[in-house]
Design a protein around this motif. Structure first.
Motif, PDB file in Angstrom:
ATOM      1  N   MET A  64      16.517  12.086   0.649  1.00 27.47           N
ATOM      2  CA  MET A  64      15.630  11.053   0.121  1.00 27.47           C
ATOM      3  C   MET A  64      14.210  11.331   0.608  1.00 27.47           C
ATOM      4  O   MET A  64      13.976  11.408   1.810  1.00 27.47           O
ATOM      5  N   SER A  65      13.287  11.510  -0.313  1.00 31.50           N
ATOM      6  CA  SER A  65      11.914  11.852   0.047  1.00 31.50           C
ATOM      7  C   SER A  65      11.188  10.649   0.630  1.00 31.50           C
ATOM      8  O   SER A  65      11.570   9.493   0.418  1.00 31.50           O
ATOM      9  N   LEU A  66      10.111  10.925   1.357  1.00 30.04           N
ATOM     10  CA  LEU A  66       9.310   9.868   1.963  1.00 30.04           C
ATOM     11  C   LEU A  66       8.635   9.033   0.884  1.00 30.04           C
ATOM     12  O   LEU A  66       8.531   7.809   1.012  1.00 30.04           O
ATOM     13  N   ARG A  67       8.176   9.688  -0.182  1.00 27.02           N
ATOM     14  CA  ARG A  67       7.547   8.950  -1.280  1.00 27.02           C
ATOM     15  C   ARG A  67       8.520   7.930  -1.875  1.00 27.02           C
ATOM     16  O   ARG A  67       8.158   6.777  -2.128  1.00 27.02           O
ATOM     17  N   TYR A  68       9.778   8.350  -2.107  1.00 28.23           N
ATOM     18  CA  TYR A  68      10.782   7.447  -2.680  1.00 28.23           C
ATOM     19  C   TYR A  68      11.053   6.281  -1.740  1.00 28.23           C
ATOM     20  O   TYR A  68      11.148   5.127  -2.172  1.00 28.23           O
ATOM     21  N   GLN A  69      11.174   6.558  -0.433  1.00 25.17           N
ATOM     22  CA  GLN A  69      11.439   5.489   0.524  1.00 25.17           C
ATOM     23  C   GLN A  69      10.306   4.462   0.535  1.00 25.17           C
ATOM     24  O   GLN A  69      10.555   3.248   0.550  1.00 25.17           O
ATOM     25  N   ILE A  70       9.064   4.950   0.542  1.00 18.66           N
ATOM     26  CA  ILE A  70       7.923   4.028   0.563  1.00 18.66           C
ATOM     27  C   ILE A  70       7.883   3.203  -0.717  1.00 18.66           C
ATOM     28  O   ILE A  70       7.641   1.980  -0.686  1.00 18.66           O
ATOM     29  N   ASN A  71       8.111   3.829  -1.876  1.00 14.53           N
ATOM     30  CA  ASN A  71       8.087   3.088  -3.147  1.00 14.53           C
ATOM     31  C   ASN A  71       9.178   2.022  -3.192  1.00 14.53           C
ATOM     32  O   ASN A  71       8.953   0.909  -3.686  1.00 14.53           O
ATOM     33  N   VAL A  72      10.357   2.357  -2.684  1.00 19.65           N
ATOM     34  CA  VAL A  72      11.440   1.369  -2.655  1.00 19.65           C
ATOM     35  C   VAL A  72      11.052   0.189  -1.767  1.00 19.65           C
ATOM     36  O   VAL A  72      11.277  -0.983  -2.124  1.00 19.65           O
ATOM     37  N   ARG A  73      10.444   0.462  -0.637  1.00 18.29           N
ATOM     38  CA  ARG A  73      10.031  -0.614   0.253  1.00 18.29           C
ATOM     39  C   ARG A  73       8.934  -1.470  -0.371  1.00 18.29           C
ATOM     40  O   ARG A  73       8.899  -2.693  -0.177  1.00 18.29           O
ATOM     41  N   ILE A  74       8.040  -0.844  -1.136  1.00 16.01           N
ATOM     42  CA  ILE A  74       7.002  -1.628  -1.808  1.00 16.01           C
ATOM     43  C   ILE A  74       7.625  -2.551  -2.848  1.00 16.01           C
ATOM     44  O   ILE A  74       7.253  -3.721  -2.972  1.00 16.01           O
ATOM     45  N   VAL A  75       8.599  -2.031  -3.601  1.00 19.99           N
ATOM     46  CA  VAL A  75       9.262  -2.852  -4.615  1.00 19.99           C
ATOM     47  C   VAL A  75       9.991  -4.019  -3.970  1.00 19.99           C
ATOM     48  O   VAL A  75       9.893  -5.175  -4.426  1.00 19.99           O
ATOM     49  N   LEU A  76      10.750  -3.737  -2.908  1.00 26.59           N
ATOM     50  CA  LEU A  76      11.490  -4.802  -2.240  1.00 26.59           C
ATOM     51  C   LEU A  76      10.541  -5.849  -1.657  1.00 26.59           C
ATOM     52  O   LEU A  76      10.782  -7.059  -1.774  1.00 26.59           O
ATOM     53  N   THR A  77       9.441  -5.380  -1.049  1.00 26.13           N
ATOM     54  CA  THR A  77       8.466  -6.319  -0.493  1.00 26.13           C
ATOM     55  C   THR A  77       7.832  -7.168  -1.588  1.00 26.13           C
ATOM     56  O   THR A  77       7.648  -8.383  -1.433  1.00 26.13           O
ATOM     57  N   SER A  78       7.513  -6.533  -2.727  1.00 24.54           N
ATOM     58  CA  SER A  78       6.919  -7.279  -3.834  1.00 24.54           C
ATOM     59  C   SER A  78       7.890  -8.310  -4.393  1.00 24.54           C
ATOM     60  O   SER A  78       7.501  -9.438  -4.734  1.00 24.54           O
ATOM     61  N   LEU A  79       9.184  -7.948  -4.476  1.00 24.01           N
ATOM     62  CA  LEU A  79      10.181  -8.902  -4.967  1.00 24.01           C
ATOM     63  C   LEU A  79      10.318 -10.082  -4.009  1.00 24.01           C
ATOM     64  O   LEU A  79      10.426 -11.236  -4.440  1.00 24.01           O
ATOM     65  N   LEU A 102      -0.064   2.809  -7.231  1.00 20.83           N
ATOM     66  CA  LEU A 102      -1.007   3.868  -7.574  1.00 20.83           C
ATOM     67  C   LEU A 102      -1.699   4.403  -6.328  1.00 20.83           C
ATOM     68  O   LEU A 102      -1.803   5.621  -6.133  1.00 20.83           O
ATOM     69  N   ALA A 103      -2.166   3.472  -5.465  1.00 21.59           N
ATOM     70  CA  ALA A 103      -2.865   3.899  -4.248  1.00 21.59           C
ATOM     71  C   ALA A 103      -1.935   4.693  -3.328  1.00 21.59           C
ATOM     72  O   ALA A 103      -2.319   5.732  -2.772  1.00 21.59           O
ATOM     73  N   VAL A 104      -0.688   4.191  -3.180  1.00 26.40           N
ATOM     74  CA  VAL A 104       0.264   4.878  -2.302  1.00 26.40           C
ATOM     75  C   VAL A 104       0.601   6.258  -2.839  1.00 26.40           C
ATOM     76  O   VAL A 104       0.662   7.251  -2.090  1.00 26.40           O
ATOM     77  N   ASN A 105       0.805   6.355  -4.141  1.00 23.03           N
ATOM     78  CA  ASN A 105       1.152   7.653  -4.722  1.00 23.03           C
ATOM     79  C   ASN A 105      -0.015   8.627  -4.673  1.00 23.03           C
ATOM     80  O   ASN A 105       0.189   9.829  -4.455  1.00 23.03           O
ATOM     81  N   LEU A 106      -1.239   8.115  -4.852  1.00 22.31           N
ATOM     82  CA  LEU A 106      -2.393   8.995  -4.701  1.00 22.31           C
ATOM     83  C   LEU A 106      -2.503   9.488  -3.262  1.00 22.31           C
ATOM     84  O   LEU A 106      -2.779  10.669  -3.008  1.00 22.31           O
ATOM     85  N   LEU A 107      -2.283   8.557  -2.326  1.00 18.76           N
ATOM     86  CA  LEU A 107      -2.331   8.940  -0.918  1.00 18.76           C
ATOM     87  C   LEU A 107      -1.237   9.939  -0.587  1.00 18.76           C
ATOM     88  O   LEU A 107      -1.470  10.924   0.125  1.00 18.76           O
ATOM     89  N   PHE A 108      -0.031   9.707  -1.122  1.00 18.46           N
ATOM     90  CA  PHE A 108       1.073  10.617  -0.856  1.00 18.46           C
ATOM     91  C   PHE A 108       0.853  11.972  -1.504  1.00 18.46           C
ATOM     92  O   PHE A 108       1.274  13.000  -0.965  1.00 18.46           O
ATOM     93  N   ILE A 123       1.159  14.943   0.815  1.00 20.22           N
ATOM     94  CA  ILE A 123       2.164  15.981   0.564  1.00 20.22           C
ATOM     95  C   ILE A 123       1.490  17.336   0.379  1.00 20.22           C
ATOM     96  O   ILE A 123       2.019  18.379   0.798  1.00 20.22           O
ATOM     97  N   LYS A 124       0.313  17.340  -0.234  1.00 25.03           N
ATOM     98  CA  LYS A 124      -0.426  18.591  -0.384  1.00 25.03           C
ATOM     99  C   LYS A 124      -0.779  19.159   0.977  1.00 25.03           C
ATOM    100  O   LYS A 124      -0.625  20.368   1.222  1.00 25.03           O
ATOM    101  N   ALA A 125      -1.257  18.284   1.889  1.00 22.21           N
ATOM    102  CA  ALA A 125      -1.585  18.740   3.237  1.00 22.21           C
ATOM    103  C   ALA A 125      -0.331  19.204   3.982  1.00 22.21           C
ATOM    104  O   ALA A 125      -0.348  20.230   4.674  1.00 22.21           O
ATOM    105  N   ILE A 126       0.766  18.452   3.827  1.00 16.19           N
ATOM    106  CA  ILE A 126       2.018  18.837   4.489  1.00 16.19           C
ATOM    107  C   ILE A 126       2.511  20.173   3.962  1.00 16.19           C
ATOM    108  O   ILE A 126       3.020  21.009   4.718  1.00 16.19           O
ATOM    109  N   THR A 127       2.373  20.393   2.648  1.00 10.96           N
ATOM    110  CA  THR A 127       2.795  21.665   2.057  1.00 10.96           C
ATOM    111  C   THR A 127       2.020  22.824   2.660  1.00 10.96           C
ATOM    112  O   THR A 127       2.585  23.882   2.978  1.00 10.96           O
ATOM    113  N   VAL A 128       0.699  22.633   2.813  1.00 10.01           N
ATOM    114  CA  VAL A 128      -0.122  23.686   3.421  1.00 10.01           C
ATOM    115  C   VAL A 128       0.340  23.968   4.849  1.00 10.01           C
ATOM    116  O   VAL A 128       0.458  25.132   5.272  1.00 10.01           O
TER     117      VAL A 128
END
Length: 437
Positions: A1-16, A168-174, A178-183
């Motif tokens: 499970m990627s970090l992006r997916y985990q953060i998005n799931v937490r945002i959805v749950l928090t929003s709900l 949108l902000a979280v995905n842009l940040l990720f 992720i680009k920096a982590i890849t490097v």
């Protein structure tokens, strides 16, 4: 499970969760607001009726056709349904059921949640024709509920927009993260494969920049260590070849010539006129010389006294050997008997370290005094100190040779630590601490 997916799931749950609790609070507040507004309208209507409508004890009559339309048109009565009940029982509506100004009715479930039990006010009076009629005022919350529905829609729409913006902000940040982590990961893979020249760029984010600088420093240290080990390996191979050449020369010059001389003398003894006594003495002398040469070669290859008598005796023999070869150098040994109980892998390395240090002192230090001290501060620690009063050097110069590098690798192989203290014309002190467990 990627970090992006985990953060998005937490945002959805928090929003709900925010949506559910926010919706409950909004409905509760709207219900209170509707009730308050309706109670206020009924109380105002009751006060107006008491002021303008005569009671049974008062004389006169009310002109319903003139007064009632004006009463219905008041802004304060917009949440009320006003009915006139005739003596015959006929009901006449003077205010139709209120509908929202934008003609948008809220859903039934919302109306049901906000609607309270309908309250009404009934007032009897006599009209201008002398008939006894009743004025019935009913609370009608639909307009107020519609306003609450519009506010709730705005609230929920705002929450959805905020959630979308957060996504949108979280995905842009990720994406940037992720680009920096890849490097960083690619650089680590390159370093893992031995490409220590791989360097990470500077990052705008402070945390990533700190990681990049740490990795670059690690790569520089690995590169320097790799170059030192490579040079040490080549130097070791060179020394090995030199030792083999020296052994071959010794075997050829000493053993070969001596054995040839013994063979010739043995052949001479076959002659009846040969002086066998003199020949025997010569052979004995040659054999003694061969024994001395062989012992010297064996001492250089491996000190047998180390295995037979222990570390202390080996060090005493080593210092005596150097003192005989260099009488101008005063050597002192401080060593407890307990070192003879150390493991062989420790004693052989300590012996080689002392041997290498004495070689360096004789070759480079130009010292007149040197001290070798061994002590055991505890049962779990061995300390070795080697000091001289020679010309010393700078720490930068100590890194150019292979002697200290070889000593450092020997101590490192025992999980120990090596510390060097030196300065110009102040001698040198080498301290090694070796764990015994």
């Amino acid at each position: 499970m990627s970090l992006r997916y985990q953060i998005n799931v937490r945002i959805v749950l928090t929003s709900l969760i925010i949506l559910i609790f926010g919706g409950m609070i909004a409905i509760w507040q709207a219900r209170l607001s509707v009730k308050t507004e309706l109670d206020s309208s009924l109380n105002l209507a009751a006060q107006l009726i008491q002021l303008n409508f005569p009671t049974d004890s008062q004389r006169g009559a009310v002109d319903v056709d003139a007064w009632l339309p004006r009463f219905v048109s008041l802004e304060q009565t917009r949440h009320l349904t006003i009915q006139l009940k005739q003596p015959t029982g006929e009901i006449v509506n003077f205010a139709a059921t209120a509908t929202p100004a934008n003609n948008t009715l809220p859903p039934q479930w919302f109306v049901a949640m906000l609607s309270a039990q309908a309250t009404q006010l009934e007032q009897g009076f006599t009209d201008s024709d002398g008939k006894r009629v009743s004025l019935i005022i009913l609370a009608n919350p639909i307009d107020e509920i519609s306003e609450a529905w519009q506010e709730s829609r705005v609230f929920f729409a705002t929450l959805v927009i905020m959630t979308a913006i957060t996504f949108l902000a979280v995905n842009l940040l990720f994406s940037k993260t992720i680009k920096a982590i890849t490097v960083i990961v690619e650089a680590l893979k390159a370093i893992e494969q031995g490409n220590y020249q791989q360097k990470l760029p500077d990052f705008a984010t402070q945390e990533y920049d700190s990681i990049a600088k740490a990795i670059n420093h690690t790569a520089d240290v690995l590169d320097a260590t790799h170059n030192e080990n490579k040079a040490l390996t080549l130097h070791t191979l060179q020394i090995q070849e030199e030792e083999r050449q020296h052994l071959a020369k010794e075997l050829h010059d000493e053993l070969g010539q001596s054995l040839t001389a013994i063979k010739v003398m043995a052949a001479t003894t076959k002659n009846d006129k040969a002086n066998t006594g003199q020949i025997a003495d010569t052979i004995i002398s040659i054999c003694d010389h061969l024994i001395t040469v062989v012992r010297s070669m064996m001492r250089n290859l491996h000190p047998l006294v180390l295995t037979e008598l222990g570390l202390k005796a080996s060090l005493e023999d080593l210092l005596n050997h150097w003192s005989q070869r260099h009488p101008e150098l005063s050597l002192t040994l401080n060593c407890p008997d307990a070192v003879d109980k150390l493991e062989h892998k420790i004693t052989i390395q300590v012996f080689r370290v002392v041997q290498e240090c004495l070689t360096n002192i004789v070759r480079h230090a130009q010292a007149v005094e040197a001290t070798v001290s061994l002590e055991m501060p505890s049962e779990k620690m061995l300390r070795l100190d080697i000091t001289d009063n020679g010309q010393g050097c700078t720490l930068t110069e100590t890194k150019k040779g292979f002697g200290l590098l070889a000593i450092r690798e020997r101590i490192k192989s025992l999980d120990g630590e090596l510390n060097t203290q030196t300065a110009r014309q102040q001698g040198m002190k080498i301290t090694a601490t070796i764990p015994l467990t």
